[in-house]
Design an enzyme around this catalytic site. Sequence first.
Site, PDB file in Angstrom:
ATOM      1  N   ASP A 262      83.795  97.702   0.885  1.00  0.00           N
ATOM      2  CA  ASP A 262      84.661  98.828   1.229  1.00  0.00           C
ATOM      3  C   ASP A 262      84.132 100.032   0.457  1.00  0.00           C
ATOM      4  OD1 ASP A 262      87.810  99.090   2.365  1.00  0.00           O
ATOM      5  OD2 ASP A 262      87.213 100.648   0.939  1.00  0.00           O
ATOM      6  N   ASP A 308      87.135  97.587  10.460  1.00  0.00           N
ATOM      7  CA  ASP A 308      88.594  97.760  10.496  1.00  0.00           C
ATOM      8  C   ASP A 308      88.842  99.163   9.942  1.00  0.00           C
ATOM      9  OD1 ASP A 308      91.277  97.199  10.759  1.00  0.00           O
ATOM     10  OD2 ASP A 308      91.437  96.102   8.879  1.00  0.00           O
ATOM     11  N   CYS A 361      94.498 100.507  13.699  1.00  0.00           N
ATOM     12  CA  CYS A 361      95.931 100.273  13.935  1.00  0.00           C
ATOM     13  C   CYS A 361      96.511 101.599  14.414  1.00  0.00           C
ATOM     14  CB  CYS A 361      96.639  99.737  12.696  1.00  0.00           C
ATOM     15  SG  CYS A 361      96.431 100.731  11.217  1.00  0.00           S
TER      16      CYS A 361
HETATM   17  C1  LIG Z   1      92.441  99.936   7.639  1.00  0.00           C
HETATM   18  S1  LIG Z   1      91.862  99.887   6.030  1.00  0.00           S
HETATM   19  C2  LIG Z   1      91.226  98.257   5.894  1.00  0.00           C
HETATM   20  C3  LIG Z   1      92.258  97.170   5.851  1.00  0.00           C
HETATM   21  C4  LIG Z   1      91.704  95.782   5.613  1.00  0.00           C
HETATM   22  N1  LIG Z   1      90.577  95.467   6.467  1.00  0.00           N
HETATM   23  C5  LIG Z   1      92.748  94.698   5.791  1.00  0.00           C
HETATM   24  O1  LIG Z   1      92.776  93.997   6.828  1.00  0.00           O
HETATM   25  O2  LIG Z   1      93.562  94.525   4.873  1.00  0.00           O
HETATM   26  C6  LIG Z   1      90.399 100.869   6.118  1.00  0.00           C
HETATM   27  C7  LIG Z   1      89.488 100.830   4.909  1.00  0.00           C
HETATM   28  O3  LIG Z   1      88.300 101.550   5.225  1.00  0.00           O
HETATM   29  C8  LIG Z   1      87.750 102.033   4.015  1.00  0.00           C
HETATM   30  N2  LIG Z   1      86.695 103.039   4.340  1.00  0.00           N
HETATM   31  C9  LIG Z   1      86.830 104.337   4.673  1.00  0.00           C
HETATM   32  N3  LIG Z   1      85.618 104.899   4.922  1.00  0.00           N
HETATM   33  C10 LIG Z   1      84.693 103.920   4.760  1.00  0.00           C
HETATM   34  C11 LIG Z   1      83.263 103.865   4.862  1.00  0.00           C
HETATM   35  N4  LIG Z   1      82.534 104.927   5.219  1.00  0.00           N
HETATM   36  N5  LIG Z   1      82.645 102.664   4.604  1.00  0.00           N
HETATM   37  C12 LIG Z   1      83.392 101.580   4.254  1.00  0.00           C
HETATM   38  N6  LIG Z   1      84.731 101.594   4.141  1.00  0.00           N
HETATM   39  C13 LIG Z   1      85.379 102.730   4.380  1.00  0.00           C
HETATM   40  C14 LIG Z   1      88.970 102.515   3.263  1.00  0.00           C
HETATM   41  O4  LIG Z   1      88.736 102.574   1.877  1.00  0.00           O
HETATM   42  C15 LIG Z   1      90.035 101.465   3.641  1.00  0.00           C
HETATM   43  O5  LIG Z   1      90.150 100.475   2.660  1.00  0.00           O
END
Ligand SMILES: C[S@@+](CC[C@H](N)C(=O)[O-])C[C@H]1O[C@@H](n2cnc3c(N)ncnc32)[C@H](O)[C@@H]1O
Length: 431
Positions: A262, A308, A361
Amino acid sequence: MTPAARISAAIEVLAEIETRRRPAADALKDWGMSHRFAGSGDRAAIAGLVYDALRRKASASWLMGSEGARAVVLGTLRLERGIAAAEIGRLFSGERFAPAPLSDEERGRLETGSLERAPPHVAGDFPEWLTSSLAAVFGEELASEMGALARRAPLDLRVNTLKGSRELVGAELAHLSPVPTPHSPLGLRIAHGPGERAPSIQSDPVFLKGQVEIQDEGSQLAALLAAPRPRDQVVDLCAGGGGKTLALAAAMDNHGQIYATDADQRRLAPIHARLERAGVRNVQVRTPRGKADAVQDLAGRADLVLVDAPCTGTGTWRRNPDSKWRVRPGSLEVRLKEQAAVLDRAAALVRPGGRIVYVTCSVLPEENDGAVAGLLERRPGLAAISAAETLTAAGFGQMADALRFTRYGLQMSPLRTGTDGFYVAVIQRTA
Ligand SMILES: C[S@@+](CC[C@H](N)C(=O)[O-])C[C@H]1O[C@@H](n2cnc3c(N)ncnc32)[C@H](O)[C@@H]1O
Protein backbone atom coordinates in the site's frame (compact mmCIF):
# COMPACT_ATOMS: atom_id res chain seq x y z
CA MET A 1 -32.27 7.62 30.03
CA THR A 2 -35.83 8.07 28.81
CA PRO A 3 -36.55 7.87 25.05
CA ALA A 4 -37.11 11.65 25.09
CA ALA A 5 -33.75 12.28 26.81
CA ARG A 6 -32.03 10.15 24.17
CA ILE A 7 -33.62 12.32 21.47
CA SER A 8 -32.34 15.47 23.20
CA ALA A 9 -28.86 13.94 23.27
CA ALA A 10 -29.06 13.03 19.55
CA ILE A 11 -30.02 16.63 18.71
CA GLU A 12 -27.05 17.87 20.75
CA VAL A 13 -24.59 15.51 19.02
CA LEU A 14 -25.96 16.27 15.57
CA ALA A 15 -25.59 20.02 16.20
CA GLU A 16 -21.97 19.40 17.20
CA ILE A 17 -21.31 17.43 13.99
CA GLU A 18 -22.92 20.12 11.86
CA THR A 19 -21.58 23.27 13.44
CA ARG A 20 -18.06 22.06 14.16
CA ARG A 21 -17.82 19.78 11.09
CA ARG A 22 -16.80 16.86 13.26
CA PRO A 23 -16.82 13.21 12.17
CA ALA A 24 -19.91 11.54 13.67
CA ALA A 25 -17.91 8.82 15.44
CA ASP A 26 -15.72 11.42 17.22
CA ALA A 27 -18.68 13.55 18.30
CA LEU A 28 -20.50 10.48 19.66
CA LYS A 29 -17.42 9.28 21.50
CA ASP A 30 -16.91 12.68 23.15
CA TRP A 31 -20.55 12.83 24.16
CA GLY A 32 -20.20 9.40 25.81
CA MET A 33 -17.05 10.52 27.68
CA SER A 34 -18.75 13.61 29.09
CA HIS A 35 -22.01 11.79 29.99
CA ARG A 36 -20.72 8.81 31.88
CA PHE A 37 -24.13 8.04 33.37
CA ALA A 38 -25.36 6.94 29.93
CA GLY A 39 -25.35 3.15 29.57
CA SER A 40 -24.40 1.21 26.48
CA GLY A 41 -28.06 0.90 25.44
CA ASP A 42 -28.46 4.67 25.66
CA ARG A 43 -25.33 5.29 23.63
CA ALA A 44 -26.43 2.80 20.97
CA ALA A 45 -29.87 4.40 20.71
CA ILE A 46 -28.38 7.91 20.43
CA ALA A 47 -25.85 6.79 17.82
CA GLY A 48 -28.59 4.99 15.87
CA LEU A 49 -30.69 8.15 15.72
CA VAL A 50 -27.71 10.37 14.83
CA TYR A 51 -26.71 8.06 11.96
CA ASP A 52 -30.30 7.79 10.72
CA ALA A 53 -30.55 11.59 10.82
CA LEU A 54 -27.36 11.88 8.75
CA ARG A 55 -28.73 9.34 6.25
CA ARG A 56 -31.97 11.32 5.87
CA LYS A 57 -30.56 14.83 6.36
CA ALA A 58 -31.78 16.38 3.12
CA SER A 59 -35.29 14.90 3.12
CA ALA A 60 -35.81 15.49 6.85
CA SER A 61 -34.75 19.17 6.45
CA TRP A 62 -37.10 19.54 3.50
CA LEU A 63 -40.01 18.09 5.44
CA MET A 64 -39.41 20.43 8.37
CA GLY A 65 -38.37 23.52 6.36
CA SER A 66 -35.15 23.94 8.34
CA GLU A 67 -31.62 22.56 8.34
CA GLY A 68 -31.16 22.79 12.11
CA ALA A 69 -30.33 19.68 14.12
CA ARG A 70 -33.71 19.67 15.89
CA ALA A 71 -35.56 19.84 12.55
CA VAL A 72 -33.44 17.04 11.04
CA VAL A 73 -34.11 14.78 14.03
CA LEU A 74 -37.83 15.57 13.91
CA GLY A 75 -37.99 14.81 10.18
CA THR A 76 -36.03 11.59 10.71
CA LEU A 77 -38.39 10.36 13.42
CA ARG A 78 -41.27 10.91 11.01
CA LEU A 79 -39.72 9.73 7.71
CA GLU A 80 -37.24 7.07 8.75
CA ARG A 81 -38.73 5.77 11.97
CA GLY A 82 -42.35 6.18 10.83
CA ILE A 83 -43.43 7.72 14.15
CA ALA A 84 -46.76 9.57 13.96
CA ALA A 85 -46.90 13.31 14.68
CA ALA A 86 -48.95 12.83 17.87
CA GLU A 87 -46.41 10.40 19.31
CA ILE A 88 -43.52 12.75 18.42
CA GLY A 89 -45.47 15.50 20.19
CA ARG A 90 -45.58 13.36 23.34
CA LEU A 91 -41.81 12.81 23.20
CA PHE A 92 -41.14 16.54 22.71
CA SER A 93 -42.86 17.40 25.99
CA GLY A 94 -40.48 20.06 27.31
CA GLU A 95 -40.27 18.15 30.59
CA ARG A 96 -36.92 17.55 32.27
CA PHE A 97 -34.34 16.24 29.71
CA ALA A 98 -36.99 16.09 26.94
CA PRO A 99 -36.74 18.41 23.92
CA ALA A 100 -38.84 21.59 23.94
CA PRO A 101 -42.50 21.21 22.89
CA LEU A 102 -43.36 21.30 19.17
CA SER A 103 -44.22 24.65 17.63
CA ASP A 104 -47.45 24.88 15.61
CA GLU A 105 -45.40 24.94 12.41
CA GLU A 106 -43.43 21.83 13.40
CA ARG A 107 -46.61 19.99 14.33
CA GLY A 108 -48.23 20.98 11.03
CA ARG A 109 -45.26 19.80 8.97
CA LEU A 110 -45.09 16.50 10.84
CA GLU A 111 -48.80 15.97 10.30
CA THR A 112 -49.20 16.93 6.64
CA GLY A 113 -45.73 17.45 5.13
CA SER A 114 -44.60 15.20 2.28
CA LEU A 115 -41.68 14.69 -0.11
CA GLU A 116 -43.95 14.62 -3.15
CA ARG A 117 -42.55 17.82 -4.67
CA ALA A 118 -39.00 17.38 -3.44
CA PRO A 119 -36.26 17.35 -6.12
CA PRO A 120 -34.42 14.02 -6.65
CA HIS A 121 -31.37 14.95 -4.54
CA VAL A 122 -33.63 15.83 -1.61
CA ALA A 123 -35.94 12.82 -1.85
CA GLY A 124 -32.91 10.57 -2.39
CA ASP A 125 -30.72 12.25 0.26
CA PHE A 126 -27.57 12.88 -1.77
CA PRO A 127 -25.47 15.96 -2.65
CA GLU A 128 -27.06 17.87 -5.54
CA TRP A 129 -23.84 18.21 -7.54
CA LEU A 130 -23.73 14.41 -7.98
CA THR A 131 -27.17 14.21 -9.63
CA SER A 132 -25.96 13.82 -13.22
CA SER A 133 -23.27 11.23 -12.34
CA LEU A 134 -25.72 9.15 -10.33
CA ALA A 135 -28.44 9.47 -12.96
CA ALA A 136 -25.95 8.27 -15.60
CA VAL A 137 -25.42 5.00 -13.74
CA PHE A 138 -28.88 4.40 -12.25
CA GLY A 139 -31.15 5.94 -14.92
CA GLU A 140 -34.83 5.31 -14.15
CA GLU A 141 -33.94 3.58 -10.90
CA LEU A 142 -32.18 6.65 -9.47
CA ALA A 143 -34.82 7.37 -6.81
CA SER A 144 -35.14 3.79 -5.55
CA GLU A 145 -31.37 3.18 -5.68
CA MET A 146 -30.66 6.31 -3.67
CA GLY A 147 -33.43 5.44 -1.23
CA ALA A 148 -31.76 2.06 -0.65
CA LEU A 149 -28.36 3.73 -0.24
CA ALA A 150 -29.84 5.95 2.48
CA ARG A 151 -30.99 2.98 4.62
CA ARG A 152 -29.20 1.24 7.46
CA ALA A 153 -26.86 -1.64 6.47
CA PRO A 154 -26.80 -5.06 8.13
CA LEU A 155 -23.66 -6.50 9.69
CA ASP A 156 -22.00 -8.89 7.21
CA LEU A 157 -19.35 -11.41 8.14
CA ARG A 158 -17.09 -13.43 5.88
CA VAL A 159 -16.38 -16.91 7.11
CA ASN A 160 -12.68 -17.68 6.89
CA THR A 161 -12.64 -21.03 5.12
CA LEU A 162 -9.07 -21.59 6.33
CA LYS A 163 -10.64 -22.07 9.77
CA GLY A 164 -14.15 -23.44 9.26
CA SER A 165 -17.21 -23.72 7.06
CA ARG A 166 -20.17 -21.33 6.92
CA GLU A 167 -22.39 -24.01 8.48
CA LEU A 168 -20.02 -24.63 11.38
CA VAL A 169 -19.38 -20.96 12.12
CA GLY A 170 -23.09 -20.12 11.65
CA ALA A 171 -23.95 -22.72 14.29
CA GLU A 172 -21.38 -21.24 16.70
CA LEU A 173 -22.98 -17.81 16.22
CA ALA A 174 -26.55 -19.12 16.65
CA HIS A 175 -27.10 -16.68 19.55
CA LEU A 176 -26.96 -13.84 17.00
CA SER A 177 -29.36 -15.52 14.52
CA PRO A 178 -27.16 -15.08 11.45
CA VAL A 179 -28.56 -15.90 8.01
CA PRO A 180 -26.53 -16.87 4.93
CA THR A 181 -25.91 -13.92 2.58
CA PRO A 182 -27.81 -14.37 -0.69
CA HIS A 183 -24.87 -14.16 -3.11
CA SER A 184 -21.57 -14.80 -1.36
CA PRO A 185 -21.21 -18.46 -0.34
CA LEU A 186 -18.98 -17.30 2.53
CA GLY A 187 -21.21 -14.66 4.09
CA LEU A 188 -23.31 -14.54 7.24
CA ARG A 189 -25.65 -11.61 7.81
CA ILE A 190 -26.81 -10.27 11.15
CA ALA A 191 -29.66 -7.77 11.08
CA HIS A 192 -30.16 -5.23 13.84
CA GLY A 193 -33.07 -2.89 14.36
CA PRO A 194 -33.09 0.90 14.64
CA GLY A 195 -31.34 2.02 17.80
CA GLU A 196 -30.07 -1.49 18.49
CA ARG A 197 -26.39 -1.93 18.88
CA ALA A 198 -24.68 -4.10 16.24
CA PRO A 199 -23.38 -7.15 18.11
CA SER A 200 -19.79 -6.70 19.26
CA ILE A 201 -18.39 -9.45 17.09
CA GLN A 202 -14.80 -8.40 17.81
CA SER A 203 -15.04 -9.83 21.31
CA ASP A 204 -16.75 -13.08 20.26
CA PRO A 205 -14.56 -16.20 20.39
CA VAL A 206 -15.43 -16.91 16.76
CA PHE A 207 -13.80 -13.61 15.78
CA LEU A 208 -10.89 -13.94 18.18
CA LYS A 209 -10.09 -17.38 16.71
CA GLY A 210 -10.00 -15.87 13.21
CA GLN A 211 -13.02 -17.76 11.92
CA VAL A 212 -14.79 -14.62 10.69
CA GLU A 213 -13.97 -11.17 9.39
CA ILE A 214 -16.32 -8.21 9.27
CA GLN A 215 -16.75 -7.62 5.53
CA ASP A 216 -19.67 -6.39 3.46
CA GLU A 217 -21.01 -9.03 1.10
CA GLY A 218 -20.09 -6.79 -1.85
CA SER A 219 -16.47 -6.73 -0.74
CA GLN A 220 -16.51 -10.52 -0.37
CA LEU A 221 -17.90 -10.83 -3.89
CA ALA A 222 -15.26 -8.47 -5.30
CA ALA A 223 -12.53 -10.75 -3.94
CA LEU A 224 -14.31 -13.88 -5.23
CA LEU A 225 -14.78 -12.33 -8.68
CA ALA A 226 -11.03 -11.68 -8.81
CA ALA A 227 -10.91 -15.51 -8.88
CA PRO A 228 -7.28 -16.08 -7.88
CA ARG A 229 -6.02 -19.59 -8.64
CA PRO A 230 -4.12 -21.51 -5.96
CA ARG A 231 -0.74 -21.27 -7.73
CA ASP A 232 -1.01 -17.62 -8.75
CA GLN A 233 1.44 -14.82 -8.02
CA VAL A 234 -0.89 -12.07 -6.86
CA VAL A 235 -0.15 -8.44 -6.04
CA ASP A 236 -2.65 -6.68 -3.78
CA LEU A 237 -1.53 -3.17 -4.60
CA CYS A 238 -3.87 -1.21 -2.30
CA ALA A 239 -3.99 -3.72 0.52
CA GLY A 240 -4.67 -1.20 3.31
CA GLY A 241 -5.65 -3.10 6.46
CA GLY A 242 -5.90 -6.29 4.43
CA GLY A 243 -9.65 -6.95 4.12
CA LYS A 244 -9.34 -8.24 0.55
CA THR A 245 -5.89 -9.75 1.09
CA LEU A 246 -7.37 -12.09 3.68
CA ALA A 247 -10.24 -12.99 1.38
CA LEU A 248 -7.84 -13.73 -1.51
CA ALA A 249 -5.62 -15.86 0.74
CA ALA A 250 -8.60 -17.96 1.83
CA ALA A 251 -9.78 -18.31 -1.78
CA MET A 252 -6.28 -19.60 -2.66
CA ASP A 253 -6.39 -21.97 0.33
CA ASN A 254 -3.04 -20.61 1.51
CA HIS A 255 -1.31 -21.65 -1.73
CA GLY A 256 0.55 -19.52 -4.29
CA GLN A 257 1.85 -16.13 -3.21
CA ILE A 258 0.22 -12.82 -2.45
CA TYR A 259 2.33 -9.67 -2.17
CA ALA A 260 0.42 -7.11 -0.14
CA THR A 261 1.46 -3.48 -0.29
CA ASP A 262 0.00 0.00 0.00
CA ALA A 263 1.26 3.51 -0.61
CA ASP A 264 0.56 4.31 3.03
CA GLN A 265 2.67 2.45 5.59
CA ARG A 266 0.27 3.30 8.44
CA ARG A 267 -2.76 1.87 6.67
CA LEU A 268 -0.88 -1.36 6.02
CA ALA A 269 0.31 -1.80 9.61
CA PRO A 270 -2.75 -3.68 11.03
CA ILE A 271 -2.42 -6.36 8.34
CA HIS A 272 0.23 -8.31 10.26
CA ALA A 273 -2.01 -9.07 13.25
CA ARG A 274 -4.95 -9.86 10.99
CA LEU A 275 -2.94 -12.33 8.88
CA GLU A 276 -1.81 -14.04 12.05
CA ARG A 277 -5.29 -14.30 13.51
CA ALA A 278 -6.72 -15.64 10.24
CA GLY A 279 -4.03 -18.30 9.90
CA VAL A 280 -2.87 -16.92 6.55
CA ARG A 281 0.53 -18.16 5.40
CA ASN A 282 0.81 -17.19 1.73
CA VAL A 283 1.12 -13.41 2.09
CA GLN A 284 4.32 -11.41 1.95
CA VAL A 285 3.75 -7.88 3.21
CA ARG A 286 5.80 -5.35 1.29
CA THR A 287 5.88 -2.20 3.39
CA PRO A 288 6.94 0.86 1.38
CA ARG A 289 10.13 2.51 2.63
CA GLY A 290 10.86 6.05 1.54
CA LYS A 291 10.48 6.61 -2.18
CA ALA A 292 11.43 3.06 -3.27
CA ASP A 293 8.74 1.02 -5.03
CA ALA A 294 8.08 -1.96 -2.74
CA VAL A 295 7.02 -4.29 -5.58
CA GLN A 296 9.29 -3.14 -8.40
CA ASP A 297 10.96 -6.58 -8.60
CA LEU A 298 7.60 -8.08 -9.62
CA ALA A 299 7.28 -5.97 -12.80
CA GLY A 300 5.69 -7.96 -15.60
CA ARG A 301 5.36 -11.10 -13.44
CA ALA A 302 2.01 -10.96 -11.66
CA ASP A 303 -0.78 -13.32 -12.72
CA LEU A 304 -3.25 -11.08 -10.95
CA VAL A 305 -3.02 -7.52 -9.68
CA LEU A 306 -5.84 -6.44 -7.41
CA VAL A 307 -6.42 -2.69 -7.34
CA ASP A 308 -8.84 -2.00 -4.50
CA ALA A 309 -8.63 1.65 -5.36
CA PRO A 310 -8.83 4.73 -3.17
CA CYS A 311 -12.24 6.25 -4.00
CA THR A 312 -14.97 8.57 -2.74
CA GLY A 313 -16.69 5.67 -0.97
CA THR A 314 -20.09 6.73 -2.32
CA GLY A 315 -21.12 3.05 -2.36
CA THR A 316 -20.72 2.86 1.42
CA TRP A 317 -23.03 5.73 2.36
CA ARG A 318 -25.27 3.27 4.27
CA ARG A 319 -22.40 2.66 6.67
CA ASN A 320 -20.74 6.11 6.61
CA PRO A 321 -23.63 8.54 6.19
CA ASP A 322 -21.67 11.59 7.30
CA SER A 323 -19.14 11.03 4.51
CA LYS A 324 -21.79 11.64 1.85
CA TRP A 325 -22.21 15.27 2.85
CA ARG A 326 -18.45 15.80 2.76
CA VAL A 327 -17.72 14.64 -0.82
CA ARG A 328 -16.65 17.64 -2.88
CA PRO A 329 -15.77 17.98 -6.56
CA GLY A 330 -12.18 18.62 -5.42
CA SER A 331 -11.97 15.35 -3.49
CA LEU A 332 -13.32 13.41 -6.49
CA GLU A 333 -10.61 15.02 -8.65
CA VAL A 334 -7.92 13.90 -6.19
CA ARG A 335 -9.28 10.33 -6.17
CA LEU A 336 -9.34 10.24 -9.99
CA LYS A 337 -5.65 11.14 -10.10
CA GLU A 338 -4.81 8.48 -7.51
CA GLN A 339 -6.79 5.88 -9.43
CA ALA A 340 -4.92 6.66 -12.66
CA ALA A 341 -1.59 6.42 -10.81
CA VAL A 342 -2.38 3.11 -9.17
CA LEU A 343 -3.79 1.59 -12.36
CA ASP A 344 -0.60 2.57 -14.21
CA ARG A 345 1.38 0.84 -11.46
CA ALA A 346 -0.78 -2.27 -11.90
CA ALA A 347 -0.24 -2.25 -15.67
CA ALA A 348 3.52 -2.37 -15.09
CA LEU A 349 3.19 -5.38 -12.77
CA VAL A 350 0.87 -7.70 -14.71
CA ARG A 351 2.37 -10.41 -16.94
CA PRO A 352 1.23 -10.98 -20.54
CA GLY A 353 -2.06 -12.89 -20.24
CA GLY A 354 -2.43 -11.84 -16.60
CA ARG A 355 -5.30 -9.77 -15.18
CA ILE A 356 -5.82 -6.50 -13.33
CA VAL A 357 -8.95 -6.54 -11.18
CA TYR A 358 -10.08 -2.99 -10.51
CA VAL A 359 -12.43 -2.52 -7.55
CA THR A 360 -14.02 0.53 -5.95
CA CYS A 361 -16.69 0.99 -3.30
CA SER A 362 -18.13 3.81 -5.39
CA VAL A 363 -21.17 4.24 -7.61
CA LEU A 364 -19.76 7.21 -9.55
CA PRO A 365 -19.07 6.37 -13.20
CA GLU A 366 -16.10 8.79 -13.31
CA GLU A 367 -14.06 6.64 -10.95
CA ASN A 368 -15.39 3.32 -12.26
CA ASP A 369 -15.75 2.94 -16.05
CA GLY A 370 -14.09 6.37 -16.41
CA ALA A 371 -10.91 5.21 -14.67
CA VAL A 372 -10.83 1.99 -16.73
CA ALA A 373 -11.37 3.94 -19.97
CA GLY A 374 -8.44 6.19 -19.05
CA LEU A 375 -6.19 3.18 -18.44
CA LEU A 376 -7.15 1.51 -21.73
CA GLU A 377 -6.42 4.75 -23.56
CA ARG A 378 -3.03 5.26 -21.93
CA ARG A 379 -1.88 1.65 -22.17
CA PRO A 380 -2.27 -0.28 -25.40
CA GLY A 381 -2.02 -4.04 -24.91
CA LEU A 382 -4.77 -4.14 -22.29
CA ALA A 383 -8.40 -5.17 -22.86
CA ALA A 384 -11.44 -5.24 -20.58
CA ILE A 385 -13.04 -8.65 -20.10
CA SER A 386 -16.83 -8.58 -20.30
CA ALA A 387 -18.67 -8.64 -16.99
CA ALA A 388 -20.69 -11.67 -18.17
CA GLU A 389 -17.45 -13.58 -18.76
CA THR A 390 -16.07 -12.54 -15.37
CA LEU A 391 -19.21 -13.79 -13.63
CA THR A 392 -19.24 -17.12 -15.44
CA ALA A 393 -15.51 -17.69 -14.92
CA ALA A 394 -15.90 -17.11 -11.16
CA GLY A 395 -19.03 -19.29 -10.93
CA PHE A 396 -21.45 -16.41 -10.34
CA GLY A 397 -23.40 -16.58 -13.63
CA GLN A 398 -26.67 -16.69 -11.68
CA MET A 399 -25.99 -13.16 -10.35
CA ALA A 400 -26.24 -11.60 -13.82
CA ASP A 401 -29.88 -10.56 -13.40
CA ALA A 402 -29.27 -8.82 -10.09
CA LEU A 403 -26.23 -6.85 -11.24
CA ARG A 404 -26.01 -3.74 -13.35
CA PHE A 405 -23.57 -4.22 -16.23
CA THR A 406 -21.62 -1.10 -17.17
CA ARG A 407 -19.44 -0.51 -20.21
CA TYR A 408 -16.35 -2.16 -18.71
CA GLY A 409 -17.49 -3.81 -15.51
CA LEU A 410 -20.30 -4.50 -13.10
CA GLN A 411 -21.96 -2.44 -10.41
CA MET A 412 -23.44 -3.82 -7.20
CA SER A 413 -25.86 -1.73 -5.13
CA PRO A 414 -28.00 -1.96 -2.01
CA LEU A 415 -31.15 -2.09 -4.16
CA ARG A 416 -30.03 -4.69 -6.69
CA THR A 417 -27.69 -6.93 -4.72
CA GLY A 418 -28.34 -5.92 -1.10
CA THR A 419 -24.64 -5.01 -0.77
CA ASP A 420 -22.65 -1.82 -0.61
CA GLY A 421 -22.14 -0.17 -4.01
CA PHE A 422 -19.07 -2.05 -5.22
CA TYR A 423 -17.78 -1.82 -8.79
CA VAL A 424 -15.57 -4.50 -10.35
CA ALA A 425 -13.83 -4.54 -13.74
CA VAL A 426 -11.35 -7.12 -15.03
CA ILE A 427 -8.68 -6.03 -17.50
CA GLN A 428 -6.37 -8.48 -19.23
CA ARG A 429 -2.89 -7.84 -20.56
CA THR A 430 -3.08 -9.09 -24.12
CA ALA A 431 0.43 -8.20 -25.27
C1 LIG B 1 -10.06 1.19 -0.49
S1 LIG B 1 -8.61 1.32 0.40
C2 LIG B 1 -8.05 -0.34 0.50
C3 LIG B 1 -8.85 -1.23 1.40
C4 LIG B 1 -8.29 -2.63 1.56
N1 LIG B 1 -7.94 -3.25 0.30
C5 LIG B 1 -9.24 -3.55 2.30
O1 LIG B 1 -9.91 -4.41 1.68
O2 LIG B 1 -9.31 -3.44 3.53
C6 LIG B 1 -7.50 2.04 -0.77
C7 LIG B 1 -6.04 2.07 -0.38
O3 LIG B 1 -5.29 2.53 -1.50
C8 LIG B 1 -4.10 3.12 -1.01
N2 LIG B 1 -3.46 3.89 -2.12
C9 LIG B 1 -3.75 5.11 -2.59
N3 LIG B 1 -2.94 5.43 -3.64
C10 LIG B 1 -2.13 4.37 -3.85
C11 LIG B 1 -1.07 4.08 -4.77
N4 LIG B 1 -0.70 4.94 -5.72
N5 LIG B 1 -0.45 2.86 -4.67
C12 LIG B 1 -0.83 1.97 -3.71
N6 LIG B 1 -1.81 2.21 -2.82
C13 LIG B 1 -2.45 3.38 -2.87
C14 LIG B 1 -4.58 3.91 0.19
O4 LIG B 1 -3.54 4.16 1.10
C15 LIG B 1 -5.67 2.98 0.78
O5 LIG B 1 -5.17 2.20 1.82
